[in-house]
Design a protein around this motif. Structure first.
Motif, mmCIF file in Angstrom:
data_model
loop_
_atom_site.group_PDB
_atom_site.id
_atom_site.type_symbol
_atom_site.label_atom_id
_atom_site.label_comp_id
_atom_site.label_asym_id
_atom_site.label_seq_id
_atom_site.Cartn_x
_atom_site.Cartn_y
_atom_site.Cartn_z
ATOM 1 N N ALA A 185 -21.057 21.631 1.490
ATOM 2 C CA ALA A 185 -20.258 22.689 0.672
ATOM 3 C C ALA A 185 -19.289 21.778 -0.336
ATOM 4 N N GLU A 186 -18.729 20.901 -0.223
ATOM 5 C CA GLU A 186 -17.924 20.239 -1.019
ATOM 6 C C GLU A 186 -18.756 19.772 -2.151
ATOM 7 N N ALA A 187 -19.921 19.058 -1.951
ATOM 8 C CA ALA A 187 -20.781 18.900 -3.172
ATOM 9 C C ALA A 187 -21.066 19.889 -3.940
ATOM 10 N N ILE A 188 -21.424 21.169 -3.425
ATOM 11 C CA ILE A 188 -21.890 22.515 -4.235
ATOM 12 C C ILE A 188 -20.558 22.940 -4.780
ATOM 13 N N ARG A 189 -19.533 22.605 -4.510
ATOM 14 C CA ARG A 189 -18.272 23.122 -5.096
ATOM 15 C C ARG A 189 -17.834 22.156 -6.488
ATOM 16 N N LEU A 190 -18.240 20.831 -6.065
ATOM 17 C CA LEU A 190 -17.929 19.884 -7.301
ATOM 18 C C LEU A 190 -19.066 19.914 -8.280
ATOM 19 N N MET A 236 0.743 -1.101 -0.010
ATOM 20 C CA MET A 236 0.051 -0.112 0.130
ATOM 21 C C MET A 236 0.840 1.141 0.065
ATOM 22 N N THR A 237 0.599 2.176 -0.885
ATOM 23 C CA THR A 237 1.313 3.308 -0.903
ATOM 24 C C THR A 237 1.021 4.466 0.204
ATOM 25 N N SER A 238 1.668 5.383 0.308
ATOM 26 C CA SER A 238 1.719 6.336 1.245
ATOM 27 C C SER A 238 0.326 7.056 0.973
ATOM 28 N N SER A 239 -0.191 7.328 -0.197
ATOM 29 C CA SER A 239 -1.540 7.964 -0.635
ATOM 30 C C SER A 239 -2.592 6.937 -0.313
ATOM 31 N N GLU A 240 -2.350 5.650 -0.606
ATOM 32 C CA GLU A 240 -3.591 4.592 -0.221
ATOM 33 C C GLU A 240 -3.914 4.692 1.573
ATOM 34 N N ALA A 241 -2.973 5.075 2.078
ATOM 35 C CA ALA A 241 -3.009 5.019 3.388
ATOM 36 C C ALA A 241 -3.488 6.234 4.015
ATOM 37 N N GLY A 242 -3.597 7.266 2.975
ATOM 38 C CA GLY A 242 -4.412 8.851 3.176
ATOM 39 C C GLY A 242 -3.493 9.696 3.771
ATOM 40 N N SER A 243 -2.120 9.760 3.553
ATOM 41 C CA SER A 243 -1.379 10.533 4.227
ATOM 42 C C SER A 243 -1.363 11.769 3.398
ATOM 43 N N ALA A 244 -1.907 11.982 2.457
ATOM 44 C CA ALA A 244 -1.844 13.179 1.430
ATOM 45 C C ALA A 244 -2.354 14.410 1.945
ATOM 46 N N PRO A 245 -2.478 15.505 1.478
ATOM 47 C CA PRO A 245 -2.161 16.994 2.089
ATOM 48 C C PRO A 245 -3.138 17.102 2.866
ATOM 49 N N ALA A 246 -2.681 17.514 4.064
ATOM 50 C CA ALA A 246 -3.455 17.992 5.148
ATOM 51 C C ALA A 246 -3.329 19.813 5.009
ATOM 52 N N ASN A 247 -4.262 20.605 5.833
ATOM 53 C CA ASN A 247 -4.113 21.947 5.957
ATOM 54 C C ASN A 247 -2.573 22.233 6.187
ATOM 55 N N ASP A 248 -2.410 23.155 5.328
ATOM 56 C CA ASP A 248 -1.102 23.930 5.877
ATOM 57 C C ASP A 248 -1.208 25.284 5.372
ATOM 58 N N ALA A 249 -0.773 26.337 6.404
ATOM 59 C CA ALA A 249 -0.928 27.811 6.107
ATOM 60 C C ALA A 249 -0.228 28.090 4.814
ATOM 61 N N GLY A 250 1.177 27.466 4.417
ATOM 62 C CA GLY A 250 1.723 27.963 3.240
ATOM 63 C C GLY A 250 1.270 27.472 2.028
ATOM 64 N N GLN A 284 -9.469 12.336 5.379
ATOM 65 C CA GLN A 284 -10.636 13.395 5.629
ATOM 66 C C GLN A 284 -11.742 12.605 5.016
ATOM 67 N N ILE A 285 -12.090 11.880 4.216
ATOM 68 C CA ILE A 285 -13.183 11.156 3.681
ATOM 69 C C ILE A 285 -13.682 10.145 4.716
ATOM 70 N N ALA A 286 -12.526 9.490 5.368
ATOM 71 C CA ALA A 286 -13.000 8.515 6.285
ATOM 72 C C ALA A 286 -13.546 9.294 7.608
ATOM 73 N N GLN A 287 -12.985 10.281 7.856
ATOM 74 C CA GLN A 287 -13.731 11.130 9.009
ATOM 75 C C GLN A 287 -14.977 11.821 8.789
ATOM 76 N N ALA A 288 -15.287 12.254 7.539
ATOM 77 C CA ALA A 288 -16.614 12.822 7.230
ATOM 78 C C ALA A 288 -17.674 11.772 7.349
ATOM 79 N N GLY A 307 -16.834 15.743 10.888
ATOM 80 C CA GLY A 307 -15.449 15.860 10.611
ATOM 81 C C GLY A 307 -14.942 17.100 10.351
ATOM 82 N N ASP A 308 -13.836 17.256 9.637
ATOM 83 C CA ASP A 308 -13.364 18.576 9.377
ATOM 84 C C ASP A 308 -13.639 18.940 7.902
ATOM 85 N N VAL A 309 -14.596 18.267 7.210
ATOM 86 C CA VAL A 309 -14.959 18.370 5.713
ATOM 87 C C VAL A 309 -16.341 18.647 5.743
#
Length: 396
Positions: A198-203, A1-15, A141-145, A192-194
């Motif tokens: 609002a996400e459905a409206i954006r999509l 399983m890759t890091s992306s499969e495990a869900g470690s992709a972008p979190a919030n970052d101020a920069g 994020q999806i799992a938390q939602a 959760g944090d998602v």
């Protein structure tokens, strides 16, 4: 399983501009698939590139963010493919890395929508894959939602990607299926944090810029009109506030105006669909300054149109409520009597109509019965309070 499969992709970052990353995700994914990458491997590579973007962009932001993501994603894809002996036969295709430079202007977002809403996927898998591949959300994020363990969601997404791995990217898709998936996302609301509504409206906004279709506009209008009432739906203690009792001053009038304008443009094309009809009903509710001013006669007419389009028993259940308001509780109860009493909310509707008809004892009993069948705690508490209120009045 890759890091992306495990869900470690972008979190919030101020920069990092997270909205930019999420907006670019489907475009970059589409470019990789067009270059010859299979969907599952391309999606993993894009997620890895997003992780790298979050790590490096705050200190060294690229002038061409999309081009940067395409280049890094393609390299990650090549690395993964060369390491996989089962794919050695594809080395000839992949050996030559495209020259750096501006990325193609083609937008494959629409094809990604269709792919993620493929009929071979379950609704739950289609929703998860859409949020991941088109929405750019992480597995975490999806799992938390959806209030499920991250590993469970990772498995669901992995299975979905395997299911569509061999689907040709240029096959025509079904707009109706895509819209149903987006509506499922919207109806999940917020956890959760998602904010999934609002996400459905954006999509859906994104989809509306990609395809000119009155039902896409109808769904967007429906979402906006429902979302405009969101803050008025619950009391500070979390209890539900029925539509008739909501403080309409708390409704978002800007969002309502936008939804009505989008709906009017869609209806003018004279290609009525179920989402346009639902939006028309929502617009009539939004247009009434008070609950007493609601145009129930016109709402019944729209439910008649909706019933013709869908033949849905839930639509007929809602029509019975509207008929009870337009023509009196007895008319609503007569319409309700023609429906299967095992339908969700049937007992609650019966309770409401019996109360409107003045039969408080029957209404109280039915409210209590409906509370036991309620799908969630907030609805159960609301129905229990309704039963208690009527029992108190009956006792006095």
């Amino acid at each position: 399983m890759t890091s992306s499969e495990a869900g470690s992709a972008p979190a919030n970052d101020a920069g990092v501009d997270e909205a930019l990353l999420r907006g670019l995700t489907p475009k970059v994914l589409g470019i990789l698939v067009r270059r010859g990458a299979d969907f599952a491997a391309a999606e993993d590579a894009v997620q890895d590139a997003l992780v790298e973007a979050v790590r490096t962009w705050p200190a060294d932001a690229p002038r061409d963010p999309q081009g940067w993501l395409v280049t890094v994603s393609w390299r990650r894809f090549l690395d993964a493919t060369r390491a996989d002996t089962a794919r050695r036969r594809r080395e000839d295709l992949l050996d030559e890395e495209p020259a750096p430079g501006p990325t193609p202007a083609a937008d494959d977002t629409l094809q990604l929508y269709f792919l993620c809403a493929h009929p071979s996927l379950t609704p739950q898998s289609a929703v998860a894959l859409t949020l991941r591949a088109v929405g750019g959300l992480t597995t975490r994020q999806i799992a938390q939602a959806y209030l499920v363990p991250e590993a469970t969601m990772a498995q669901r997404i992995s299975r979905a990607k395997r299911t569509v791995a061999d689907v040709r990217f240029d096959q025509p898709g079904d707009v109706a299926t895509v819209l149903r998936v987006l509506y499922l996302v919207f109806n999940e609301g917020y956890s959760g944090d998602v904010d999934l509504a609002a996400e459905a409206i954006r999509l859906t906004r994104q989809l509306a810029t990609t395809i000119d279709h009155p039902e896409v506009a109808g769904l967007l209008a429906l979402m906006l009109l429902h979302h405009a009432r969101r803050t008025a739906r619950t009391a500070p203690d979390g209890s539900l506030i029925p539509l008739a009792e909501q403080d309409r001053a708390r409704w978002n009038t800007t969002m309502i105006a936008e939804g009505v304008k989008i709906l009017q443009t869609a209806l003018a094309r004279d290609r009525l669909g179920e989402f346009q009809a639902q939006a028309a009903i929502a617009a009539l509710h939004a247009d009434a300054p008070t609950a007493e001013d609601t145009d129930w006669v016109q709402i019944v007419e729209w439910y008649d149109e909706l019933a013709k389009l869908t033949d849905s028993p839930i639509v007929r259940l809602n029509r019975a409520v509207a008929l009870g308001e337009a023509d009196g509780a007895r008319a609503g109860l007569a319409a309700l009597a023609t429906l299967d009493d095992s339908l969700p909310r049937h007992t609650a509707v019966a309770a409401y109509l019996h109360e409107r008809d003045g039969d408080l004892a029957t209404a109280a009993r039915l409210y209590a019965e409906a509370a036991h069948k309620a799908p969630n705690l907030a609805e159960r508490d609301h129905l229990t309070r309704q039963a208690a209120r009527l029992n108190t009045r009956h006792d006095h």
